[in-house]
Scaffold this motif. Structure first.
Motif, mmCIF file in Angstrom:
data_model
loop_
_atom_site.group_PDB
_atom_site.id
_atom_site.type_symbol
_atom_site.label_atom_id
_atom_site.label_comp_id
_atom_site.label_asym_id
_atom_site.label_seq_id
_atom_site.Cartn_x
_atom_site.Cartn_y
_atom_site.Cartn_z
ATOM 1 N N TYR A 140 0.814 -1.219 0.000
ATOM 2 C CA TYR A 140 0.000 0.000 0.000
ATOM 3 C C TYR A 140 0.851 1.275 0.000
ATOM 4 O O TYR A 140 0.553 2.221 0.723
ATOM 5 C CB TYR A 140 -0.948 -0.012 1.195
ATOM 6 C CG TYR A 140 -2.203 -0.793 0.920
ATOM 7 C CD1 TYR A 140 -3.429 -0.172 0.787
ATOM 8 C CD2 TYR A 140 -2.156 -2.175 0.756
ATOM 9 C CE1 TYR A 140 -4.575 -0.896 0.516
ATOM 10 C CE2 TYR A 140 -3.284 -2.912 0.493
ATOM 11 C CZ TYR A 140 -4.496 -2.269 0.366
ATOM 12 O OH TYR A 140 -5.623 -2.984 0.096
ATOM 13 N N ASN A 141 1.877 1.286 -0.802
ATOM 14 C CA ASN A 141 2.723 2.469 -0.946
ATOM 15 C C ASN A 141 2.369 3.197 -2.246
ATOM 16 O O ASN A 141 3.225 3.516 -3.071
ATOM 17 C CB ASN A 141 4.200 2.061 -0.928
ATOM 18 C CG ASN A 141 4.616 1.523 0.431
ATOM 19 O OD1 ASN A 141 4.684 2.252 1.412
ATOM 20 N ND2 ASN A 141 4.871 0.227 0.490
ATOM 21 N N PHE A 142 1.083 3.477 -2.416
ATOM 22 C CA PHE A 142 0.599 4.053 -3.667
ATOM 23 C C PHE A 142 1.184 5.419 -4.000
ATOM 24 O O PHE A 142 1.411 5.714 -5.176
ATOM 25 C CB PHE A 142 -0.928 4.109 -3.661
ATOM 26 C CG PHE A 142 -1.574 2.771 -3.501
ATOM 27 C CD1 PHE A 142 -1.251 1.724 -4.350
ATOM 28 C CD2 PHE A 142 -2.484 2.535 -2.494
ATOM 29 C CE1 PHE A 142 -1.834 0.472 -4.204
ATOM 30 C CE2 PHE A 142 -3.077 1.295 -2.342
ATOM 31 C CZ PHE A 142 -2.752 0.260 -3.200
ATOM 32 N N PRO A 143 1.427 6.306 -3.019
ATOM 33 C CA PRO A 143 2.049 7.580 -3.387
ATOM 34 C C PRO A 143 3.396 7.413 -4.078
ATOM 35 O O PRO A 143 3.738 8.162 -4.998
ATOM 36 C CB PRO A 143 2.194 8.299 -2.036
ATOM 37 C CG PRO A 143 1.105 7.728 -1.195
ATOM 38 C CD PRO A 143 1.025 6.283 -1.606
ATOM 39 N N ILE A 144 4.166 6.415 -3.631
ATOM 40 C CA ILE A 144 5.465 6.166 -4.276
ATOM 41 C C ILE A 144 5.255 5.595 -5.674
ATOM 42 O O ILE A 144 5.892 6.024 -6.645
ATOM 43 C CB ILE A 144 6.311 5.208 -3.416
ATOM 44 C CG1 ILE A 144 6.610 5.849 -2.055
ATOM 45 C CG2 ILE A 144 7.618 4.854 -4.131
ATOM 46 C CD1 ILE A 144 7.361 4.924 -1.100
ATOM 47 N N TYR A 145 4.355 4.628 -5.794
ATOM 48 C CA TYR A 145 4.105 4.020 -7.103
ATOM 49 C C TYR A 145 3.649 5.059 -8.123
ATOM 50 O O TYR A 145 4.204 5.162 -9.227
ATOM 51 C CB TYR A 145 3.025 2.940 -7.003
ATOM 52 C CG TYR A 145 3.304 1.824 -6.034
ATOM 53 C CD1 TYR A 145 4.596 1.411 -5.737
ATOM 54 C CD2 TYR A 145 2.255 1.164 -5.403
ATOM 55 C CE1 TYR A 145 4.838 0.390 -4.844
ATOM 56 C CE2 TYR A 145 2.485 0.130 -4.511
ATOM 57 C CZ TYR A 145 3.780 -0.249 -4.235
ATOM 58 O OH TYR A 145 4.008 -1.271 -3.352
ATOM 59 N N THR A 146 2.619 5.818 -7.769
ATOM 60 C CA THR A 146 2.033 6.733 -8.746
ATOM 61 C C THR A 146 2.927 7.925 -9.044
ATOM 62 O O THR A 146 3.025 8.357 -10.199
ATOM 63 C CB THR A 146 0.660 7.217 -8.262
ATOM 64 O OG1 THR A 146 0.773 7.754 -6.934
ATOM 65 C CG2 THR A 146 -0.348 6.082 -8.250
ATOM 66 N N SER A 147 3.596 8.466 -8.022
ATOM 67 C CA SER A 147 4.441 9.636 -8.263
ATOM 68 C C SER A 147 5.663 9.280 -9.100
ATOM 69 O O SER A 147 6.024 10.001 -10.035
ATOM 70 C CB SER A 147 4.869 10.277 -6.936
ATOM 71 O OG SER A 147 5.653 9.387 -6.158
ATOM 72 N N THR A 148 6.316 8.155 -8.781
ATOM 73 C CA THR A 148 7.515 7.789 -9.540
ATOM 74 C C THR A 148 7.170 7.290 -10.941
ATOM 75 O O THR A 148 7.906 7.563 -11.900
ATOM 76 C CB THR A 148 8.319 6.711 -8.782
ATOM 77 O OG1 THR A 148 7.474 5.592 -8.494
ATOM 78 C CG2 THR A 148 8.875 7.261 -7.483
ATOM 79 N N MET A 149 6.081 6.552 -11.085
ATOM 80 C CA MET A 149 5.683 6.120 -12.428
ATOM 81 C C MET A 149 5.310 7.326 -13.283
ATOM 82 O O MET A 149 5.668 7.395 -14.469
ATOM 83 C CB MET A 149 4.514 5.141 -12.339
ATOM 84 C CG MET A 149 4.893 3.753 -11.848
ATOM 85 S SD MET A 149 5.942 2.808 -12.980
ATOM 86 C CE MET A 149 4.727 2.267 -14.194
ATOM 87 N N ALA A 150 4.583 8.287 -12.694
ATOM 88 C CA ALA A 150 4.170 9.462 -13.456
ATOM 89 C C ALA A 150 5.363 10.295 -13.895
ATOM 90 O O ALA A 150 5.478 10.678 -15.063
ATOM 91 C CB ALA A 150 3.205 10.316 -12.631
ATOM 92 N N LYS A 151 6.276 10.572 -12.981
ATOM 93 C CA LYS A 151 7.359 11.510 -13.296
ATOM 94 C C LYS A 151 8.587 10.831 -13.888
ATOM 95 O O LYS A 151 9.171 11.305 -14.865
ATOM 96 C CB LYS A 151 7.768 12.282 -12.034
ATOM 97 C CG LYS A 151 8.689 13.463 -12.325
ATOM 98 C CD LYS A 151 8.884 14.324 -11.096
ATOM 99 C CE LYS A 151 9.602 15.623 -11.465
ATOM 100 N NZ LYS A 151 10.932 15.403 -12.030
ATOM 101 N N VAL A 152 8.997 9.710 -13.297
ATOM 102 C CA VAL A 152 10.251 9.066 -13.718
ATOM 103 C C VAL A 152 10.027 8.162 -14.930
ATOM 104 O O VAL A 152 10.761 8.231 -15.919
ATOM 105 C CB VAL A 152 10.854 8.263 -12.546
ATOM 106 C CG1 VAL A 152 12.130 7.542 -12.999
ATOM 107 C CG2 VAL A 152 11.130 9.172 -11.354
ATOM 108 N N GLU A 153 9.002 7.302 -14.872
ATOM 109 C CA GLU A 153 8.809 6.316 -15.928
ATOM 110 C C GLU A 153 8.116 6.907 -17.157
ATOM 111 O O GLU A 153 8.491 6.618 -18.294
ATOM 112 C CB GLU A 153 7.990 5.141 -15.384
ATOM 113 C CG GLU A 153 8.028 3.892 -16.252
ATOM 114 C CD GLU A 153 9.393 3.216 -16.242
ATOM 115 O OE1 GLU A 153 9.694 2.508 -17.217
ATOM 116 O OE2 GLU A 153 10.152 3.392 -15.264
#
Length: 439
Positions: free
Chosen positions: A238-251
């Motif tokens: 349940y670390n969704f802020p990390i998943y969504t923020s890094t996928m959005a900006k980095v990936e």
């Protein structure tokens, strides 16, 4: 009144639900603005820093566990909630002003996250137990499900609005809007009618009251199973802020608006899961297990999504299965726990769910920094699969079930229950046993 919304027949619950919905929208707006402030403005795409913020915000749930559950059961829950909501309002104003005046630094965000975590550590178990005073036992599971629907409906609205506001006016104004949203909860607390609360017997004062919650859970292996599953998925999955923020900006190379929309996509599935849960008469451990399996599989699929659109679509499924698991686990623990013990047991539940974040969030952030966001999501997916496997072992050990093979040695074809006759016969013609969890 529709079966799905039967708790709304109670005036106090309707008022509480409305105030909580407004506040939840503000809370999700702040989370998005805070994560983006740390990731994109105060650091250079540092996912570990985002994980540290999460750890500080959820760590107090674990550290203050004995005290927060005791407070929830000992003191007037309405007054405790008024104090915690007022504290979070002031913290939101402080962080908002520091950001608007452009003097905010990373260590300040850490400090405010810790302050919010301390306030939330007292607020969360009290809020969970307080619902039991607003409705009767027959509608408690429905009220718990509707609370989850409120929280995730806010997740649907808040992140999208926050993403646009961060891009347009900056994070500071979002923090101030969140602070103002706490007034809705304070207003709803004032408007409630205490004479209509569901009464319960508080335990007499005495030594060992804070340890009583641990002793209660120790006698309940079914709750221990729920806690183990919630700990695994809450810590790593349940670390969704990390998943969504890094996928959005980095990936994917996107901005705050897309980050907000990805978080809202996650909420679409979560709202659907909450509303379906609201229709159920009672929560079951079987539902927790199947949802955990679905959560692991869908999160694993999201890890290999080729673009933001496919990632968003898969996040809907992740939200649905994840919320179904956690909401059913929450409702199961609440509805099967004695009212006088509910605050302490829910404090344990929330500490296990959120208290694992100080361990899991920095670890997931480190994986995202070292190997990329996709591998961080894979680690989260594994937690759901392992949790489902633990439940399967529990069923086999506690329900006297066993795997039986077909005559030709193929993999089992259908599900059935083991009976004394089955145990006495040497014929092996049926498949694996289905475990009905009807406690």
């Amino acid at each position: 009144m529709s079966q799905m919304f039967r708790s709304f027949a109670t005036r106090n619950y309707r008022i509480w639900f409305a105030g909580a919905l407004v506040s939840n929208v503000g809370t999700w707006m702040q989370r998005i603005a805070q994560d983006w402030l740390v990731l994109a403005e105060l650091t250079d795409d540092d996912a570990i820093a985002v994980g540290v913020v999460m750890a500080l915000q959820f760590g107090p749930q674990l550290v203050l566990l004995p005290v927060t559950g005791w407070v929830a059961d000992r003191f007037d829950r309405r007054h405790v909630l008024a104090a915690t909501q007022a504290a979070m309002l002031l913290l939101g104003v402080g962080l908002g002003l520091l950001t608007l005046f452009e003097v905010v630094e990373l260590w300040m965000v850490f400090a405010f996250a810790l302050g919010l975590g301390v306030a939330a550590a007292f607020d969360a178990p009290t809020r969970q137990a307080f619902v039991g005073e607003l409705v009767d036992d027959r509608t408690l599971a429905n009220a718990v499900a509707l609370n989850a629907a409120s929280f995730n409906a806010a997740r649907l609205i808040g992140p999208a609005v926050a993403g646009m506001l961060v891009a347009a006016v900056g994070s500071g104004w979002v923090f101030l809007i969140n602070a103002a949203s706490f007034l809705a909860v304070l207003g709803s607390l004032w408007a409630l009618r205490p004479r209509e609360f569901t009464a319960f017997t508080r335990r007499a004062r005495g030594k060992g009251q804070m340890r009583a919650g641990f002793r209660y859970v120790r006698r309940r292996p079914d709750i221990q199973l729920v806690f183990a599953m919630v700990f695994l998925t809450g810590t790593l999955g349940y670390n969704f802020p990390i998943y969504t923020s890094t996928m959005a900006k980095v990936e994917f190379g996107e901005g705050p608006e897309e980050f907000g929309w990805l978080s809202s996509a996650l909420a679409i599935g979560s709202v659907a899961g909450a509303l379906i849960a609201a229709r159920r008469e009672r929560p079951r451990l079987r539902t927790v297990t199947l949802a955990s399996l679905g959560f692991g599989l869908s999160l694993g699929a999201a890890a290999v999504a080729p673009g933001p659109v496919s990632f968003a679509v898969l996040l809907v499924i992740v939200g649905f299965t994840g919320l179904s698991m956690m909401n059913t686990a929450n409702a199961y623990v609440q509805t099967t726990t004695a009212p006088s013990m509910r605050g302490r047991v829910m404090a344990l539940y929330l500490a296990i769910f959120m208290g694992g974040t100080p361990l899991g969030a920095p670890l997931i952030g480190a994986i995202a920094d070292a190997a990329g966001p996709r591998w961080a999501i894979v680690a989260g997916a594994a937690s759901g699969l392992v949790a489902a496997a633990i439940a399967a072992v529990f069923y086999v050990r506690t329900r006297e079930v066993r795997v039986r093979w077909t005559r030709d040695g193929r993999w089992p074809l259908r599900l059935s229950s083991a009976t004394p006759a089955d145990r006495d016969t040497a014929t092996q013609e049926i498949a694996i046993v289905e475990v009905e969890t009807q406690r």
